[in-house]
Design a protein around this motif. Structure first.
Motif, PDB file in Angstrom:
ATOM      1  N   VAL A 186      15.802  -5.598  47.531  1.00 33.47           N
ATOM      2  CA  VAL A 186      16.498  -6.887  47.613  1.00 33.47           C
ATOM      3  C   VAL A 186      17.422  -7.031  46.410  1.00 33.47           C
ATOM      4  O   VAL A 186      16.963  -7.135  45.278  1.00 33.47           O
ATOM      5  N   LYS A 187      18.701  -7.042  46.676  1.00 36.70           N
ATOM      6  CA  LYS A 187      19.699  -7.127  45.603  1.00 36.70           C
ATOM      7  C   LYS A 187      20.324  -8.512  45.500  1.00 36.70           C
ATOM      8  O   LYS A 187      21.074  -8.792  44.582  1.00 36.70           O
ATOM      9  N   GLY A 188      20.008  -9.385  46.436  1.00 33.97           N
ATOM     10  CA  GLY A 188      20.570 -10.736  46.436  1.00 33.97           C
ATOM     11  C   GLY A 188      19.494 -11.784  46.241  1.00 33.97           C
ATOM     12  O   GLY A 188      18.373 -11.512  45.804  1.00 33.97           O
ATOM     13  N   GLU A 189      19.841 -12.995  46.612  1.00 28.33           N
ATOM     14  CA  GLU A 189      18.969 -14.154  46.465  1.00 28.33           C
ATOM     15  C   GLU A 189      17.843 -14.128  47.500  1.00 28.33           C
ATOM     16  O   GLU A 189      18.001 -13.602  48.598  1.00 28.33           O
ATOM     17  N   VAL A 190      16.710 -14.710  47.135  1.00 30.32           N
ATOM     18  CA  VAL A 190      15.609 -14.945  48.074  1.00 30.32           C
ATOM     19  C   VAL A 190      15.396 -16.451  48.147  1.00 30.32           C
ATOM     20  O   VAL A 190      15.242 -17.111  47.122  1.00 30.32           O
ATOM     21  N   VAL A 191      15.425 -16.984  49.360  1.00 28.03           N
ATOM     22  CA  VAL A 191      15.242 -18.429  49.572  1.00 28.03           C
ATOM     23  C   VAL A 191      13.962 -18.623  50.383  1.00 28.03           C
ATOM     24  O   VAL A 191      13.757 -17.945  51.396  1.00 28.03           O
ATOM     25  N   ARG A 192      13.116 -19.554  49.930  1.00 26.68           N
ATOM     26  CA  ARG A 192      11.868 -19.845  50.643  1.00 26.68           C
ATOM     27  C   ARG A 192      12.006 -21.155  51.415  1.00 26.68           C
ATOM     28  O   ARG A 192      12.455 -22.160  50.876  1.00 26.68           O
ATOM     29  N   TYR A 193      11.598 -21.119  52.671  1.00 27.94           N
ATOM     30  CA  TYR A 193      11.540 -22.312  53.504  1.00 27.94           C
ATOM     31  C   TYR A 193      10.077 -22.575  53.852  1.00 27.94           C
ATOM     32  O   TYR A 193       9.352 -21.648  54.207  1.00 27.94           O
ATOM     33  N   LEU A 229       5.430 -19.906  55.736  1.00 31.89           N
ATOM     34  CA  LEU A 229       6.574 -19.832  54.823  1.00 31.89           C
ATOM     35  C   LEU A 229       7.539 -18.817  55.419  1.00 31.89           C
ATOM     36  O   LEU A 229       7.108 -17.830  56.030  1.00 31.89           O
ATOM     37  N   ASN A 230       8.821 -19.049  55.246  1.00 30.88           N
ATOM     38  CA  ASN A 230       9.825 -18.091  55.683  1.00 30.88           C
ATOM     39  C   ASN A 230      10.697 -17.757  54.486  1.00 30.88           C
ATOM     40  O   ASN A 230      11.227 -18.656  53.826  1.00 30.88           O
ATOM     41  N   PHE A 231      10.835 -16.469  54.203  1.00 32.88           N
ATOM     42  CA  PHE A 231      11.652 -16.001  53.091  1.00 32.88           C
ATOM     43  C   PHE A 231      12.887 -15.316  53.647  1.00 32.88           C
ATOM     44  O   PHE A 231      12.778 -14.380  54.438  1.00 32.88           O
ATOM     45  N   VAL A 232      14.059 -15.808  53.244  1.00 31.60           N
ATOM     46  CA  VAL A 232      15.322 -15.193  53.638  1.00 31.60           C
ATOM     47  C   VAL A 232      15.817 -14.409  52.435  1.00 31.60           C
ATOM     48  O   VAL A 232      16.013 -14.969  51.354  1.00 31.60           O
ATOM     49  N   MET A 233      15.990 -13.106  52.639  1.00 30.68           N
ATOM     50  CA  MET A 233      16.350 -12.195  51.551  1.00 30.68           C
ATOM     51  C   MET A 233      17.748 -11.639  51.809  1.00 30.68           C
ATOM     52  O   MET A 233      17.969 -10.927  52.791  1.00 30.68           O
ATOM     53  N   TYR A 234      18.667 -11.997  50.930  1.00 34.50           N
ATOM     54  CA  TYR A 234      20.059 -11.589  51.062  1.00 34.50           C
ATOM     55  C   TYR A 234      20.288 -10.239  50.393  1.00 34.50           C
ATOM     56  O   TYR A 234      19.665  -9.917  49.392  1.00 34.50           O
ATOM     57  N   ASN A 235      21.227  -9.471  50.957  1.00 31.32           N
ATOM     58  CA  ASN A 235      21.559  -8.142  50.443  1.00 31.32           C
ATOM     59  C   ASN A 235      20.281  -7.312  50.327  1.00 31.32           C
ATOM     60  O   ASN A 235      19.962  -6.785  49.265  1.00 31.32           O
ATOM     61  N   ALA A 236      19.571  -7.202  51.445  1.00 34.91           N
ATOM     62  CA  ALA A 236      18.246  -6.596  51.429  1.00 34.91           C
ATOM     63  C   ALA A 236      18.093  -5.356  52.303  1.00 34.91           C
ATOM     64  O   ALA A 236      17.049  -4.729  52.291  1.00 34.91           O
ATOM     65  N   LEU A 237      19.096  -5.018  53.083  1.00 33.30           N
ATOM     66  CA  LEU A 237      18.920  -3.917  54.037  1.00 33.30           C
ATOM     67  C   LEU A 237      19.932  -2.792  53.843  1.00 33.30           C
ATOM     68  O   LEU A 237      20.336  -2.129  54.796  1.00 33.30           O
ATOM     69  N   GLY A 238      20.340  -2.573  52.619  1.00 32.51           N
ATOM     70  CA  GLY A 238      21.230  -1.448  52.327  1.00 32.51           C
ATOM     71  C   GLY A 238      22.556  -1.503  53.046  1.00 32.51           C
ATOM     72  O   GLY A 238      23.118  -0.479  53.391  1.00 32.51           O
ATOM     73  N   GLY A 239      23.053  -2.699  53.324  1.00 34.08           N
ATOM     74  CA  GLY A 239      24.333  -2.857  53.997  1.00 34.08           C
ATOM     75  C   GLY A 239      24.207  -3.273  55.450  1.00 34.08           C
ATOM     76  O   GLY A 239      25.180  -3.612  56.090  1.00 34.08           O
ATOM     77  N   GLY A 240      23.008  -3.241  56.001  1.00 33.54           N
ATOM     78  CA  GLY A 240      22.798  -3.628  57.391  1.00 33.54           C
ATOM     79  C   GLY A 240      22.496  -2.424  58.266  1.00 33.54           C
ATOM     80  O   GLY A 240      22.643  -1.274  57.857  1.00 33.54           O
TER      81      GLY A 240
END
Length: 99
Positions: free
Chosen positions: A50-57, A65-76
């Motif tokens: 995970v190279k970006g932000e992590v947001v918890r809902y 809980l749901n965690f959205v992890m940005y920039n996390a899959l090596g480009g998609g």
């Protein structure tokens, strides 16, 4: 204790964003999970990918809980060289966390 002892998990993805839900088996454990799993702890746990932000809902009505992890899959999916292009294995990984 391992998180898997009191919760299960599901994972999804869109592009280079992965989301992980953590759902308590029993609603009485939701507060324990909520206290133990901060966005910062999840980001640290997945720091290798995970190279970006992590947001918890928080979803208290369903004990999740749901965690959205940005920039996390090596480009998609279409760009990454990772074996687990969709990040489906991340749900098993998070359940191995000590809480």
């Amino acid at each position: 204790m391992k998180l898997r002892e009191i919760a299960h998990s599901r994972t999804g993805d869109k592009g280079n964003i992965s989301n992980i839900s953590v759902i308590a088996y029993d609603s009485k454990d939701y507060e324990k999970i909520k206290a133990a799993l901060t966005a910062e702890k999840v980001k640290d746990f997945f720091s290798d990918i995970v190279k970006g932000e992590v947001v918890r809902y928080e979803l208290p009505n369903i004990g999740a809980l749901n965690f959205v992890m940005y920039n996390a899959l090596g480009g998609g999916v279409t760009r990454t060289l990772a074996h687990d292009m969709h990040g489906k294995g991340l749900s098993a990984a998070i359940l191995n966390m000590d809480i």
